[in-house]
Motif scaffolding. Structure first.
Motif, PDB file in Angstrom:
ATOM      1  N   ASP A 190       0.840  -1.204   0.000  1.00  0.00           N
ATOM      2  CA  ASP A 190       0.000   0.000   0.000  1.00  0.00           C
ATOM      3  C   ASP A 190       0.877   1.258   0.000  1.00  0.00           C
ATOM      4  N   ALA A 194       1.076   4.206  -2.881  1.00  0.00           N
ATOM      5  CA  ALA A 194       0.958   5.649  -2.623  1.00  0.00           C
ATOM      6  C   ALA A 194       2.085   6.404  -3.333  1.00  0.00           C
ATOM      7  N   LEU A 211      -0.242   8.452   6.400  1.00  0.00           N
ATOM      8  CA  LEU A 211      -1.027   7.407   5.729  1.00  0.00           C
ATOM      9  C   LEU A 211      -1.100   6.159   6.600  1.00  0.00           C
ATOM     10  N   THR A 214      -6.463   0.208   5.809  1.00  0.00           N
ATOM     11  CA  THR A 214      -7.909   0.412   5.641  1.00  0.00           C
ATOM     12  C   THR A 214      -8.639   0.637   6.959  1.00  0.00           C
ATOM     13  N   ASN A 283      -5.517   9.290   6.729  1.00  0.00           N
ATOM     14  CA  ASN A 283      -5.302   9.334   5.268  1.00  0.00           C
ATOM     15  C   ASN A 283      -5.960  10.523   4.570  1.00  0.00           C
ATOM     16  N   THR A 284      -6.770  11.281   5.295  1.00  0.00           N
ATOM     17  CA  THR A 284      -7.659  12.239   4.625  1.00  0.00           C
ATOM     18  C   THR A 284      -6.906  13.188   3.681  1.00  0.00           C
ATOM     19  N   THR A 287      -5.322  11.375   0.571  1.00  0.00           N
ATOM     20  CA  THR A 287      -6.342  10.957  -0.398  1.00  0.00           C
ATOM     21  C   THR A 287      -6.829  12.163  -1.196  1.00  0.00           C
ATOM     22  N   TRP A 292      -5.000   8.599  -3.593  1.00  0.00           N
ATOM     23  CA  TRP A 292      -4.628   7.246  -3.116  1.00  0.00           C
ATOM     24  C   TRP A 292      -5.541   6.812  -1.967  1.00  0.00           C
ATOM     25  N   GLN A 293      -5.862   5.524  -1.983  1.00  0.00           N
ATOM     26  CA  GLN A 293      -6.557   4.933  -0.840  1.00  0.00           C
ATOM     27  C   GLN A 293      -5.937   3.577  -0.568  1.00  0.00           C
ATOM     28  N   SER A 295      -5.516  -0.387   0.123  1.00  0.00           N
ATOM     29  CA  SER A 295      -6.274  -1.559  -0.336  1.00  0.00           C
ATOM     30  C   SER A 295      -6.251  -2.681   0.687  1.00  0.00           C
TER      31      SER A 295
END
Ligand code: NAP
Length: 315
Positions: A190, A194, A211, A214, A283-284, A287, A292-293, A295
């Motif tokens: 992940d 990013a 970051l 999930t 993560n706000t 993103t 990017w988010q 996984s």
């Protein structure tokens, strides 16, 4: 735009995974490798090795020539003194930034910082990572830059977190922090995703970005153990390690390291990091900046790393 990316720290856990992802995505990679570590790097199509160091401007210029971006993964993660950490995590950043500023056109600059930089008072490591960010921000002029603050990262090749998960897999969970403490985690692929997303993004706001995986809000120790428990049969015994014991082990470790001459991981500063109540990342902003988010959940990351499945058997 050039399809070449300069990478430092390619012989390490995160840098090693990153170059595989960059090559798979079609980037050409130039990797700075110290002479003593040359044997650690595999020769892969699209990968050019630049033998040198962060202290050697000539090798840094060769590294950066023609690169669209530089991803600075090299860092000192073990050590005892501020001098040891600062030499790499502060002075090394400054040296690389200075070299990047002499390039035409200037590459984009990504610094792999750490969530630890949020609490620089805890350890020489944390302080050095914060100072590295500050150096980059103050020196960058018009060069686009980003400092990423990952929390604890795990995955294949990791030497720090993996042993902990392996112990849990065998049915014993050493608990190193307070019961109510919360930590974010991040699966290494992940993190690589990013970085790739940032490379592909149009000029985004330079700055420091956190970051995590999930699980917004991170994990308590109980939740980490419950995730591992769901992937293996049998009960996991919790083994809380009191702060006093960790501090004693760290003191012995530091003395031994000084006598024998190695860079230790468990130090009084590392114990303060481990006992810190809040390592939850957010993560706000990232993103919003690059889209990017994450996984991978912890279970998905452990499946990839350990070969575990929900039933507890190896995949
Ligand atoms: N792993 C995590 O959980 C985590 C979390 C947050 C942030 N980070 C950051 O991510 C980066 C990489 O961490 P990692 O876990 O991949 O560490 P690692 O496996 O120890 O790798 C460190 C890399 O840095 C290189 N390096 C160290 N000192 C150097 C120096 N003086 N000059 C040039 N290269 C040097 C090493 O090269 P050699 O092979 O030559 O020693 C190696 O390639 C670090 O900056 C760390 O602060 C890691």
């Amino acid at each position: 735009m050039s399809r070449t990316i300069a990478v430092t720290g390619a012989t390490g856990f995160i840098g090693g995974m990153l170059i595989k992802h960059l090559l798979a995505a079609g980037w050409c990679v130039k990797a700075l490798v110290r002479p003593r570590s040359a044997s650690k790097i595999k020769h892969l199509p699209g990968l050019e090795t630049i033998i040198g160091s962060l202290q050697d401007d000539e090798s840094l210029n060769r590294l950066l020539q023609g690169a669209a971006a530089v991803v600075h993964c090299a860092g000192a993660v073990r050590g005892v003194t501020a001098t040891e950490f600062n030499a790499v995590n502060v002075e090394g950043v400054k040296q690389l930034v200075r070299a990047a500023l002499t390039q035409s056109p200037r590459p984009k600059f990504l610094l792999l910082s750490s969530l630890a930089a949020r609490a620089p008072e805890l350890s020489y490591y944390a302080s050095s990572k914060r100072q590295g960010e500050v150096a980059l921000a103050s020196m960058a002029e018009d060069m686009e830059w980003m400092a990423l603050r990952p929390p604890a990262v795990y995955g294949p090749g990791d030497k720090e977190l993996l042993p902990l998960f392996q112990w849990m897999g065998r049915g014993i969970a050493p608990v190193l922090g307070e019961a109510e403490a919360r930590v974010s985690l991040l699966y290494v692929e992940d993190l690589c995703a990013a970085v790739l997303r940032w490379l592909d993004s149009e000029r985004c706001q330079s700055g420091v970005y956190e970051l995590n995986d999930t699980q917004a809000g991170g994990y308590s120790w109980d939740e980490i153990i419950a995730n591992v428990s769901a992937m293996r049969s049998g009960h996991i015994i919790r083994l809380p390690l009191p702060a006093a014991l960790l501090r004693s082990l760290a003191a012995v470790n530091v003395t031994t390291a000084r006598l024998i001459g190695y860079a230790p991981m468990l130090t009084p500063g590392k114990v303060r990091e481990l006992r810190h109540p809040d390592w939850v990342a957010d993560n706000t902003a990232l993103t919003a900046a690059i889209g990017w988010q994450p996984s991978f959940s912890l279970q998905a990351g452990l499946r990839r790393t350990m070969g575990w499945t929900e039933s507890g058997s190896a995949a």
